[in-house]
Enzyme design. Structure first.
Site, mmCIF file in Angstrom:
data_model
loop_
_atom_site.group_PDB
_atom_site.id
_atom_site.type_symbol
_atom_site.label_atom_id
_atom_site.label_comp_id
_atom_site.label_asym_id
_atom_site.label_seq_id
_atom_site.Cartn_x
_atom_site.Cartn_y
_atom_site.Cartn_z
ATOM 1 N N GLU A 75 3.673 -3.593 -8.209
ATOM 2 C CA GLU A 75 4.713 -3.656 -7.176
ATOM 3 C C GLU A 75 5.966 -4.402 -7.612
ATOM 4 O OE1 GLU A 75 1.862 -3.267 -3.234
ATOM 5 O OE2 GLU A 75 2.281 -5.276 -4.003
ATOM 6 N N GLU B 252 -1.408 3.033 -3.773
ATOM 7 C CA GLU B 252 -2.348 2.210 -3.013
ATOM 8 C C GLU B 252 -2.423 2.738 -1.594
ATOM 9 O OE1 GLU B 252 -1.450 -1.963 -3.153
ATOM 10 O OE2 GLU B 252 -1.316 -2.028 -5.340
#
Length: 882
Positions: free
Chosen positions: A481, A547
């Site tokens: 991320e 995710e």
């Protein structure tokens, strides 16, 4: 031809004797002691004559905490609230977990120009290494991942009695485990894993995994050491899994190290599938040289394919350096011949993966680490990756808050056909993507973590060399991320990966627009919690979602392994419309329970923990079947792939897992297995259309699509059947069944049976849905009559059992049967066991077989099979001889 090849091999064997290289692991007989109780320094401790009375037997590979656990100094931190009984390093100070590790071993002095090497594959975090009174590293070694190699030839004892002593210091800083993701974030100043300061799926690891956590090896060579081999496979064109193949091409390099005082001339050679290439080399004294071999052509190769698309053929191959007719050193390399490349999909606005020229729809799972305390074994890796194969997945993403996975992990992925997306050690939480009041430093400061960029880059280069030969390694990713700091990102992208790998897709960070365009806002991944099933089908999310997940609590047998009996209290739903809420036991919360909210209530509020575990499995199955079906339904239209957050737990957490820490699968695994079938028939709950998805490369024809409904008493209503076909790599709608489903389900719900049959009426794909009544309740299931399911079990191979389930005609569906292999004395499950299917439903008049593979056992009674279903009482089935 065979006689000629045999003659060639005989000549080679005569000309080139067996390799002089020998390796062994130092994995037993270690002792440990805390630094505060040791008065001597390294030169004295590492002398074999120095007494070590009172020292603890140590776990190596392992950590200080695993050594303390093995010596009963701490309770099992994975059980109940025990972790709170172990002092945290943030409060004790680093000296509490700073330990000496000592190992005595036998190794005679090397003869002539022979060399002996010491390899440490991982120490967390800093260390000084001593052998027989000599310090091997003149400066303290730092970095959890950076491997260490020492030429110990000059330091071996004349009598062959040697002592290795290593002092291991914890990370610095250790981080404050204040409840944040990565605690206060300062753990990320190190080049190390970040989760050890705590995360939303784990409590802090109290020693931050300080120790000699990976393998320690002794290697013996002649005068030249062959290291860091690199085998690149080129597979041009568009290939198919079967039939004759055009040639593949292999480019091979290796580093040759000459530690002697004289130049050495010899031949570097590489052999695979009967083909050999060679290169003459002269190495200067005390030099290391990278040597490239001539390109090798491999005719008609057997290719490596991801799970679900073809076989995973692996070639044994060997690199040798020969001085005259003597093998100075050799390395074995297992090779899967394949070529991977990314391609932009303009329709989905995301990257898609091509392997051997064919589009692969990526169905993946996020992987943290095998064991939070770094207790790795090849057997556990094999079991976990096999479970992922059994989920019908083809990708594993190794999350960036942990580590570059070990070669044993990659060996299992090679074997089972799981491509790997490997993150480097960054996370948006600890490295500054978001404002976080729990962090010690501001975002600007955290953006420059880690403190030592050169160490990060050296570690990255080293880890690339360690795993780059594995066919399963498919992509590199800069971080979770978040990208690394600019200088690190530039070096990875422009220098390290092109030079040391050069074949794989590099993604700057896990939800980068270069992987998956974010036009929806938000972080670019998720959601992570339980969802209405319709959402997976109807609500478009990110086109290659890195995710996306849901719940994952195991059944009662799983819960009682790590929850004290007093805390086996199920969560109670106390929310209302639009405000889901649960009353949850404190130990469940400590183990990071993620809520089922109101989704169990249609089956009836759970009466106790056992009932909660059973009803959770119904929801688990539905959630993950729907998740993958929803993504597959929009293959190449909305999506090029998805990666579930997450598929395994390295700790006893109550969320995100297809099997528990103890390797006991739950219904998540089998719902996902069903939804991820390569050729799959499915029901869209939004528009009530029956669909099919074909992940393969071939047209599928002459299939009968059969749609039936069964009521709670087992009465069958035939809705339709139609002969169908489907093109390669696509999903397709066939027929709506909304009117029939609505009418038949109105009062008590129904079972909707979808089958694809071949021309011999044998099933290709079967899928059974349990649909609620018009009020959204499973009223029929609540009052469902029992059925007398018959089960028979017999051995069909070594450590393999076939179970046949027969449901007599005229009664109800035998619904949701959980099979387990049981020790009849303890009545506990044998783990791990691999089931060809589980949570199996058997229609009236139908017979199903399930095959169980289980680990070999050397003691104990013969196992029995337990069968228990929603409307089938638990019974034990003896296993008969074949």
């Amino acid at each position: 031809m065979k006689k000629h090849l045999l003659a060639v091999l005989v000549v080679l064997r005569l000309a080139y004797p067996l390799a002089a290289q020998q390796r062994y692991e130092l994995n037993a007989g270690w002792l440990a002691h805390p630094i505060a109780k040791v008065q001597a320094d390294g030169p004295h401790l590492s002398r074999p004559s120095y007494p070590l009375s009172g020292w603890l037997p140590a776990v190596v590979p392992g950590t200080v905490l695993t050594t303390q656990l093995a010596n009963n100094q701490v309770p099992d931190p994975f059980f109940g609230m025990n972790n709170n009984r172990i002092p945290d390093i943030f409060h004790t100070g680093p000296g509490y977990y700073t330990y000496w590790f000592v190992k005595d071993f036998q190794e005679a002095p090397a003869a002539g120009t022979d060399q002996v090497w010491l390899h440490l594959r991982g120490v967390n975090y800093s260390c000084e290494v001593f052998l027989n009174g000599q310090q091997l590293n003149q400066q303290t070694h730092r970095g959890m991942f950076l491997r260490q190699t020492y030429n110990i030839t000059p330091y071996l004892a004349p009598d062959g009695r040697n002592r290795l002593a290593v002092i291991v210091y914890p990370p610095d800083p250790v981080g404050n485990p204040n409840g944040g993701q990565g605690g206060d974030g300062t753990i990320a100043r190190n080049v190390a894993h970040q989760y050890v300061a705590g995360w939303d799926w784990i409590q802090p690891i109290r020693d931050r995994n300080t120790g000699i956590w990976d393998k320690v090896m002794i290697e013996k060579t002649k005068q030249v050491n062959l290291k860091n081999p690199h085998v690149i496979t080129r597979v041009p064109g568009v290939r198919r899994p079967t039939g004759p193949q055009h040639p593949a091409y292999l480019d091979v390099t290796a580093e040759l190290e000459n530690p002697t005082g004289r130049k050495v001339s010899g031949v570097l050679q590489y052999t695979i599938a009967g083909q050999t290439v060679r290169q003459k080399v002269t190495l200067p004294a005390r030099a290391t040289q990278l040597v490239a071999l001539p390109r090798l052509t491999l005719p008609n190769p057997q290719l490596w394919w991801p799970n679900g698309y073809g076989a995973q053929h692996l070639y044994p191959s060997k690199l040798q350096f020969l001085v005259g007719k003597t093998v100075s050193d050799a390395e074995d390399v297992t090779v899967g011949v394949r070529e991977i490349r990314p391609e932009w999909n303009a329709k989905t606005q995301s990257m898609q993966v091509l392997l051997n020229g064919q589009k692969i729809f990526m169905k993946g799972g996020n992987w943290i680490i095998s064991d939070a305390m770094l207790r790795f074994t090849a057997a556990r890796y094999d079991a976990e990756i096999r479970f992922h194969r059994d989920m019908n997945l083809n990708l594993i993403r190794v999350w960036g808050g942990a580590l570059v996975e070990r070669p044993e992990f990659y060996q299992a992925c090679d074997k089972y056909g799981l491509l790997v997306l490997q993150d480097f050690w960054m996370s948006g939480d600890a490295n500054g993507r978001w404002v976080d009041p729990l962090k010690l430093d501001d975002q600007w400061t955290r953006r420059q973590y880690p403190a030592d960029h050169r160490l990060f880059l050296a570690s990255a280069a080293d880890q690339v060399k360690m795993v780059r030969n594995h066919a399963s390694l498919g992509m590199w990713c800069g971080g979770n991320e978040i990208t690394p700091p600019r200088d690190i990102l530039t070096a990875l992208e422009d220098s390290i990966l092109p030079t040391l790998d050069g074949t794989r897709w590099f993604i700057p960070y896990s939800n980068s627009d270069s992987m998956s365009t974010n036009t929806l806002g938000g972080g670019g991944d998720g959601p992570y919690t339980i969802q209405p099933l319709s959402r997976f089908w109807a609500q478009r999310t990110y086109p290659f979602n890195s995710e996306v997940g849901s719940v994952g609590v195991g059944d009662y047998e799983s819960l009682e392994r790590f929850l004290p009996a007093a805390n086996l209290v199920p969560p109670q739903y106390v929310g209302g419309p639009g405000k889901p809420a649960e009353q949850v036991d404190s130990v469940w919360n400590y183990h990071k329970y993620i809520g089922y909210e109101q989704h169990l209530l249609p089956y009836g509020a759970p009466r106790d923990a056992r009932d909660f575990g059973l009803k959770a499995q119904l929801v688990n199955y539905d959630q993950y079947r729907a998740l993958m079906e929803g993504f597959s339904a929009h293959m190449w239209e909305w999506y090029t792939g998805s990666i579930i957050w997450k598929t395994q737990n390295p700790w006893t957490a109550l969320r995100g897992q297809m099997y528990d820490y103890y390797l006991d699968p739950n219904a998540c695994l089998y719902g996902l297995r069903t939804g991820s079938e390569p050729l799959h028939v499915m029901y869209n709950p939004v528009d009530s259309v029956v669909m099919m998805t074909n992940n393969g490369f071939d047209v599928k024809r002459d299939m009968m699509l059969v749609v039936d409904a069964y009521d709670m008493a087992g009465k069958k209503t035939s809705i339709t059947q139609v002969l169908v076909e489907i093109n390669p790599s696509m999903s397709k709608k066939y027929l709506p069944v909304s009117a029939a489903v609505r009418q038949l389900a109105k009062e008590k719900g129904l079972f909707l049976s979808l089958q694809l049959l071949d021309l011999n009426k044998q099933p290709i794909s079967q899928n059974l849905y349990w649909l609620p009544d018009a009020r959204g309740e499973h009223s029929g299931l609540k009052a469902m009559p029992k059925t007398a399911l018959h089960a028979a079990a017999r051995h069909v191979g070594k450590n393999q059992i076939e179970v046949t389930l027969t449901n007599p005609a005229g009664g109800p569906v035998a619904f949701f049967n959980r099979l387990a292999l049981i020790n009849p004395t303890t009545q506990k499950r044998i783990l791990p066991v691999f089931y060809s299917d589980n949570y199996v439903s058997v229609l009236p008049g139908e017979r199903k077989t399930v095959v169980l593979d289980y680990p070999p056992t050397t003691a104990g009674p013969a196992p029995v099979v337990a069968v228990e279903g929603w409307n089938v009482g638990k019974h034990l089935v003896p296993v008969l001889a074949n």
